[in-house]
Scaffold this motif. Structure first.
Motif, PDB file in Angstrom:
ATOM      1  N   LYS A 129       0.850  -1.207   0.000  1.00 48.55           N
ATOM      2  CA  LYS A 129       0.000   0.000   0.000  1.00 48.55           C
ATOM      3  C   LYS A 129       0.877   1.245   0.000  1.00 48.55           C
ATOM      4  O   LYS A 129       0.478   2.309   0.484  1.00 48.55           O
ATOM      5  CB  LYS A 129      -0.924   0.021   1.228  1.00 48.55           C
ATOM      6  N   ASN A 169      -1.181   9.955   4.258  1.00 49.81           N
ATOM      7  CA  ASN A 169      -2.353   9.463   4.982  1.00 49.81           C
ATOM      8  C   ASN A 169      -3.095   8.420   4.144  1.00 49.81           C
ATOM      9  O   ASN A 169      -3.320   8.623   2.949  1.00 49.81           O
ATOM     10  CB  ASN A 169      -3.282  10.658   5.266  1.00 49.81           C
ATOM     11  N   LEU A 221      -6.009   7.001   2.559  1.00 52.24           N
ATOM     12  CA  LEU A 221      -7.280   7.680   2.278  1.00 52.24           C
ATOM     13  C   LEU A 221      -8.474   6.832   2.705  1.00 52.24           C
ATOM     14  O   LEU A 221      -9.580   7.356   2.848  1.00 52.24           O
ATOM     15  CB  LEU A 221      -7.344   8.066   0.802  1.00 52.24           C
ATOM     16  N   THR A 222      -8.250   5.547   2.956  1.00 52.08           N
ATOM     17  CA  THR A 222      -9.382   4.747   3.445  1.00 52.08           C
ATOM     18  C   THR A 222      -9.684   5.057   4.916  1.00 52.08           C
ATOM     19  O   THR A 222     -10.701   4.623   5.435  1.00 52.08           O
ATOM     20  CB  THR A 222      -9.155   3.229   3.276  1.00 52.08           C
ATOM     21  N   GLY A 246      -9.632  12.397  14.664  1.00 57.13           N
ATOM     22  CA  GLY A 246      -8.509  12.479  13.718  1.00 57.13           C
ATOM     23  C   GLY A 246      -7.622  13.675  14.027  1.00 57.13           C
ATOM     24  O   GLY A 246      -6.388  13.586  13.963  1.00 57.13           O
ATOM     25  N   LEU A 304      -3.761  13.522  14.930  1.00 55.34           N
ATOM     26  CA  LEU A 304      -2.773  14.270  14.136  1.00 55.34           C
ATOM     27  C   LEU A 304      -1.917  15.164  15.033  1.00 55.34           C
ATOM     28  O   LEU A 304      -0.689  15.183  14.932  1.00 55.34           O
ATOM     29  CB  LEU A 304      -3.498  15.115  13.077  1.00 55.34           C
ATOM     30  N   VAL A 311       4.721  11.358   0.002  1.00 57.84           N
ATOM     31  CA  VAL A 311       3.508  12.126  -0.307  1.00 57.84           C
ATOM     32  C   VAL A 311       2.905  12.651   0.993  1.00 57.84           C
ATOM     33  O   VAL A 311       2.964  11.972   2.033  1.00 57.84           O
ATOM     34  CB  VAL A 311       2.454  11.242  -1.034  1.00 57.84           C
ATOM     35  N   GLY A 312       2.303  13.844   0.932  1.00 58.74           N
ATOM     36  CA  GLY A 312       1.489  14.368   2.034  1.00 58.74           C
ATOM     37  C   GLY A 312       2.275  14.536   3.321  1.00 58.74           C
ATOM     38  O   GLY A 312       3.369  15.108   3.357  1.00 58.74           O
ATOM     39  N   GLN A 335      -7.796  19.576   1.164  1.00 61.67           N
ATOM     40  CA  GLN A 335      -7.215  19.663   2.513  1.00 61.67           C
ATOM     41  C   GLN A 335      -6.194  20.803   2.608  1.00 61.67           C
ATOM     42  O   GLN A 335      -5.964  21.529   1.636  1.00 61.67           O
ATOM     43  CB  GLN A 335      -6.583  18.317   2.890  1.00 61.67           C
ATOM     44  N   LEU A 383      -7.828  21.351   9.852  1.00 64.64           N
ATOM     45  CA  LEU A 383      -8.064  20.099   9.111  1.00 64.64           C
ATOM     46  C   LEU A 383      -9.321  19.378   9.585  1.00 64.64           C
ATOM     47  O   LEU A 383     -10.035  18.762   8.799  1.00 64.64           O
ATOM     48  CB  LEU A 383      -6.850  19.175   9.232  1.00 64.64           C
ATOM     49  N   TRP A 387     -11.870  18.123   6.779  1.00 66.11           N
ATOM     50  CA  TRP A 387     -12.261  16.720   6.570  1.00 66.11           C
ATOM     51  C   TRP A 387     -13.783  16.565   6.469  1.00 66.11           C
ATOM     52  O   TRP A 387     -14.274  15.575   5.946  1.00 66.11           O
ATOM     53  CB  TRP A 387     -11.726  15.839   7.710  1.00 66.11           C
ATOM     54  N   PHE A 403     -10.632   9.264  -5.415  1.00 67.55           N
ATOM     55  CA  PHE A 403      -9.467   8.366  -5.307  1.00 67.55           C
ATOM     56  C   PHE A 403      -9.950   6.935  -5.134  1.00 67.55           C
ATOM     57  O   PHE A 403      -9.472   6.018  -5.803  1.00 67.55           O
ATOM     58  CB  PHE A 403      -8.560   8.749  -4.128  1.00 67.55           C
ATOM     59  N   ARG A 408     -11.084   5.357  -7.985  1.00 66.36           N
ATOM     60  CA  ARG A 408      -9.976   5.392  -8.949  1.00 66.36           C
ATOM     61  C   ARG A 408     -10.209   6.349 -10.116  1.00 66.36           C
ATOM     62  O   ARG A 408      -9.673   6.166 -11.190  1.00 66.36           O
ATOM     63  CB  ARG A 408      -9.668   4.004  -9.496  1.00 66.36           C
TER      64      ARG A 408
HETATM   65  C1  LIG Z   1      -4.815  11.147  11.745  1.00 70.60           C
HETATM   66  C2  LIG Z   1      -4.996  11.624  10.377  1.00 70.60           C
HETATM   67  C3  LIG Z   1      -3.870  12.482   9.960  1.00 70.60           C
HETATM   68  C4  LIG Z   1      -4.061  12.970   8.577  1.00 70.60           C
HETATM   69  C5  LIG Z   1      -3.017  13.947   8.228  1.00 70.60           C
HETATM   70  C6  LIG Z   1      -3.245  14.593   6.896  1.00 70.60           C
HETATM   71  C7  LIG Z   1      -2.432  13.934   5.880  1.00 70.60           C
HETATM   72  C8  LIG Z   1      -2.572  14.262   4.613  1.00 70.60           C
HETATM   73  C9  LIG Z   1      -1.866  13.531   3.568  1.00 70.60           C
HETATM   74  O1  LIG Z   1      -0.988  12.737   3.757  1.00 70.60           O
HETATM   75  S1  LIG Z   1      -2.413  13.917   2.010  1.00 70.60           S
HETATM   76  C10 LIG Z   1      -1.725  12.676   0.956  1.00 70.60           C
HETATM   77  C11 LIG Z   1      -2.625  11.477   0.849  1.00 70.60           C
HETATM   78  N1  LIG Z   1      -2.077  10.555  -0.115  1.00 70.60           N
HETATM   79  C12 LIG Z   1      -2.469  10.496  -1.383  1.00 70.60           C
HETATM   80  O2  LIG Z   1      -3.297  11.251  -1.841  1.00 70.60           O
HETATM   81  C13 LIG Z   1      -1.849   9.410  -2.226  1.00 70.60           C
HETATM   82  C14 LIG Z   1      -2.915   8.554  -2.874  1.00 70.60           C
HETATM   83  N2  LIG Z   1      -2.270   7.494  -3.659  1.00 70.60           N
HETATM   84  C15 LIG Z   1      -1.959   7.630  -4.968  1.00 70.60           C
HETATM   85  O3  LIG Z   1      -2.198   8.626  -5.593  1.00 70.60           O
HETATM   86  C16 LIG Z   1      -1.278   6.467  -5.616  1.00 70.60           C
HETATM   87  O4  LIG Z   1      -1.613   5.300  -4.924  1.00 70.60           O
HETATM   88  C17 LIG Z   1       0.273   6.607  -5.657  1.00 70.60           C
HETATM   89  C18 LIG Z   1       0.664   7.736  -6.617  1.00 70.60           C
HETATM   90  C19 LIG Z   1       0.831   6.900  -4.259  1.00 70.60           C
HETATM   91  C20 LIG Z   1       0.924   5.303  -6.153  1.00 70.60           C
HETATM   92  O5  LIG Z   1       0.376   4.973  -7.417  1.00 70.60           O
HETATM   93  P1  LIG Z   1       0.755   3.565  -8.108  1.00 70.60           P
HETATM   94  O6  LIG Z   1       2.226   3.411  -8.160  1.00 70.60           O
HETATM   95  O7  LIG Z   1       0.015   3.500  -9.404  1.00 70.60           O
HETATM   96  O8  LIG Z   1       0.229   2.465  -7.074  1.00 70.60           O
HETATM   97  P2  LIG Z   1      -1.293   2.152  -6.652  1.00 70.60           P
HETATM   98  O9  LIG Z   1      -2.107   3.376  -6.717  1.00 70.60           O
HETATM   99  O10 LIG Z   1      -1.781   0.987  -7.420  1.00 70.60           O
HETATM  100  O11 LIG Z   1      -1.102   1.780  -5.113  1.00 70.60           O
HETATM  101  C21 LIG Z   1      -0.915   0.444  -4.664  1.00 70.60           C
HETATM  102  C22 LIG Z   1      -1.934   0.166  -3.591  1.00 70.60           C
HETATM  103  O12 LIG Z   1      -1.727   1.059  -2.523  1.00 70.60           O
HETATM  104  C23 LIG Z   1      -2.920   1.800  -2.237  1.00 70.60           C
HETATM  105  N3  LIG Z   1      -2.558   3.137  -1.788  1.00 70.60           N
HETATM  106  C24 LIG Z   1      -1.463   3.838  -2.081  1.00 70.60           C
HETATM  107  N4  LIG Z   1      -1.468   4.995  -1.455  1.00 70.60           N
HETATM  108  C25 LIG Z   1      -2.595   5.053  -0.727  1.00 70.60           C
HETATM  109  C26 LIG Z   1      -3.162   6.011   0.163  1.00 70.60           C
HETATM  110  N5  LIG Z   1      -2.533   7.165   0.446  1.00 70.60           N
HETATM  111  N6  LIG Z   1      -4.325   5.719   0.735  1.00 70.60           N
HETATM  112  C27 LIG Z   1      -4.967   4.555   0.499  1.00 70.60           C
HETATM  113  N7  LIG Z   1      -4.489   3.596  -0.337  1.00 70.60           N
HETATM  114  C28 LIG Z   1      -3.309   3.848  -0.928  1.00 70.60           C
HETATM  115  C29 LIG Z   1      -3.636   1.832  -3.568  1.00 70.60           C
HETATM  116  O13 LIG Z   1      -4.996   2.060  -3.371  1.00 70.60           O
HETATM  117  C30 LIG Z   1      -3.348   0.442  -4.071  1.00 70.60           C
HETATM  118  O14 LIG Z   1      -4.187  -0.453  -3.369  1.00 70.60           O
HETATM  119  P3  LIG Z   1      -4.919  -1.685  -4.098  1.00 70.60           P
HETATM  120  O15 LIG Z   1      -3.813  -2.536  -4.636  1.00 70.60           O
HETATM  121  O16 LIG Z   1      -5.754  -1.073  -5.190  1.00 70.60           O
HETATM  122  O17 LIG Z   1      -5.725  -2.357  -3.032  1.00 70.60           O
END
Ligand SMILES: CCCCCC/C=C/C(=O)SCCNC(=O)CCNC(=O)[C@H](O)C(C)(C)COP(=O)(O)OP(=O)(O)OC[C@H]1O[C@@H](n2cnc3c(N)ncnc32)[C@H](O)[C@@H]1OP(=O)(O)O
Length: 391
Positions: free
Chosen positions: A158, A198, A200-201, A217, A221, A244-245, A274, A368, A372, A384, A387
């Motif tokens: 993940k 974070n 996203l689920t 949350g 945080l 990321v993030g 966000q 935040l 949220w 997201f 997809r």
């Molecule tokens: C207490 C709470 C505190 C919160 C603090 C606030 C924080 C904010 C942030 O961090 S904002 C940033 C959030 N992250 C994202 O938006 C990233 C989302 N992910 C993506 O865009 C992509 O997955 C990727 C670019 C990171 C990677 O792409 P790719 O190489 O094509 O791989 P996959 O997308 O196929 O990923 C494989 C697998 O992982 C799951 N996954 C990856 N990142 C996340 C994520 N952040 N949240 C949930 N799931 C994630 C993705 O869904 C795939 O799962 P699957 O195989 O489909 O089951």
């Protein structure tokens, strides 16, 4: 006063986390050198057969997953069909352990069984051989050697996205690392990513839960970031791949940030409806100037490792092919420096802005909490998850 209250709240929160994970506080450090032996493991397996009280499905799934990982390694069997509910749940639990080393799984299994037997009322049960046992983490691998405690994010499939459990385990790991006899603490990621931020689920909740979950949350945080602000020893990020993030914004609270040239640095907050966290609304402008900070934090520009280094977010960039070797050689040399001098110097550098950082952290978390609950955020998450959107 605010600082004292903050510390009290954080202390309380760590206790709550421990009790929710049902693992005694003193057992939260897992050193590979002190892992459970095969004999401890077999004794735990036998102990399970004597258990009188059903521990419930959640615990049984954890036990199953760690047993399989310990005996067979990572899950590589075909995923059962959606209607085969029980086998699918078991497969999911095992698969979620990714590449967790067999020794760590064995240790986790022993700890889980030990937690069950100590909470059960059966005094006739055999005590596990190792009262010295170290508690395991499910989402991290924590090791300590050569004066370096390494906390490795361990959800490679993940992209090391940070679940609620992971934030909690990182806080516990930092607390343990702050008290152990190591000189340096390192955070890194297993697999191709440092972390995709974070998970996203975390936002998959019913509308009537939204307000309460956003409130919790924000507390999580604030406490999570607070642990980094207060961390007393040199803290090093070994950024093995894209970040990321929050895994980017938190970097400014580290003392050294070493990055592979494969790493990228991306904060797509606006795209997610966000706003910045981990004190980055203050630390980034002061680090790189408001115009460059805006490019990242408002407009979500993704930086290469070289660009992040030029902006002062990264200490040094290494070619990916030699990254691990060069970084660990460097850190092993640093870890031999006088421990107390390192610690005091860190605190001298950091103490000036600590109270300010806690105040900014509280404010960012409050904002935040509102974000949220906004339609902008919910729509971005839905996109997201369905997809329609990827970074
Ligand atoms: C207490 C709470 C505190 C919160 C603090 C606030 C924080 C904010 C942030 O961090 S904002 C940033 C959030 N992250 C994202 O938006 C990233 C989302 N992910 C993506 O865009 C992509 O997955 C990727 C670019 C990171 C990677 O792409 P790719 O190489 O094509 O791989 P996959 O997308 O196929 O990923 C494989 C697998 O992982 C799951 N996954 C990856 N990142 C996340 C994520 N952040 N949240 C949930 N799931 C994630 C993705 O869904 C795939 O799962 P699957 O195989 O489909 O089951």
């Amino acid at each position: 006063m605010a600082g004292v209250t903050g510390r009290l709240v954080r202390g309380w929160c760590l206790r709550a986390v421990r009790s929710s994970l049902q693992v005694p506080a003193q057992l939260h450090m897992s050193k590979t050198a002190m892992g459970a032996s095969q004999k401890d493991f077999e004794s735990a397996v036998n102990q399970m057969k004597l258990l009188k009280k059903d521990p419930g499905n959640e615990v049984k799934l954890k036990l199953y997953a760690h047993y399989k990982q310990a005996t067979e390694g990572p899950c590589n069997t075909p995923k059962p069909g959606v209607f085969d509910l029980i086998n699918k749940a078991k497969w999911d639990a095992w698969n979620a352990l990714g590449n967790l080393p067999k020794e760590t799984a064995r240790q986790n299994y022993v700890d889980l069984v030990s937690g069950l037997s100590s909470s059960s009322d059966s005094s006739s049960q055999v005590k596990p051989e190792a009262d010295r046992k170290q508690a395991g983490y499910e989402t991290l691998v924590m090791t300590s050697e050569d004066g370096i405690t390494k906390i490795m994010l361990n959800r490679p499939t993940k992209m090391n996205a940070l679940t609620t459990q992971m934030y909690q385990e990182i806080m516990l790991a930092l607390e343990a690392a702050s008290k152990d006899d190591s000189t340096i603490t390192v955070l890194t990621g297993n697999g191709s990513y440092f972390s995709s931020g974070n998970d996203l689920t975390n936002f998959v909740i019913s509308p009537d839960e939204l307000e309460e979950r956003a409130r919790r949350g924000a507390i999580l945080l604030r406490d999570f970031v607070g642990c980094f602000i207060d961390f007393p020893k040199p803290l090093v990020a070994v950024v093995n791949g894209p970040a990321v993030g929050i895994s980017v914004t938190i970097l400014r609270l580290f003392d050294l940030v070493y990055a592979s040239d494969r790493a990228t640095f991306h904060t797509p907050f606006s795209h997610l409806g966000q706003t910045p966290e981990a004190c980055s609304s203050y630390t980034f402008p002061s680090l790189m100037g408001p115009a460059k900070a805006a490019e990242m934090l408002i407009f979500g520009k993704k930086l290469t490792a070289a660009e992040a280094c030029a902006r002062g977010l990264v200490t040094e960039v290494f070619p990916d092919s030699t990254f691990q070797k060069e970084v660990w050689t460097r850190l092993k040399a640093y870890s031999k420096l006088p421990r107390n001098a390192l610690r005091i110097s860190k605190q001298m550098i950091r103490n000036h802005e600590k109270e300010k950082l806690h105040a900014i952290n509280a404010e960012e978390s409050r904002i935040l909490q509102e974000r949220w609950q906004s339609d902008e955020c919910m729509n971005a998450i839905m996109n997201f998850l369905s997809r329609k959107a990827k970074l």
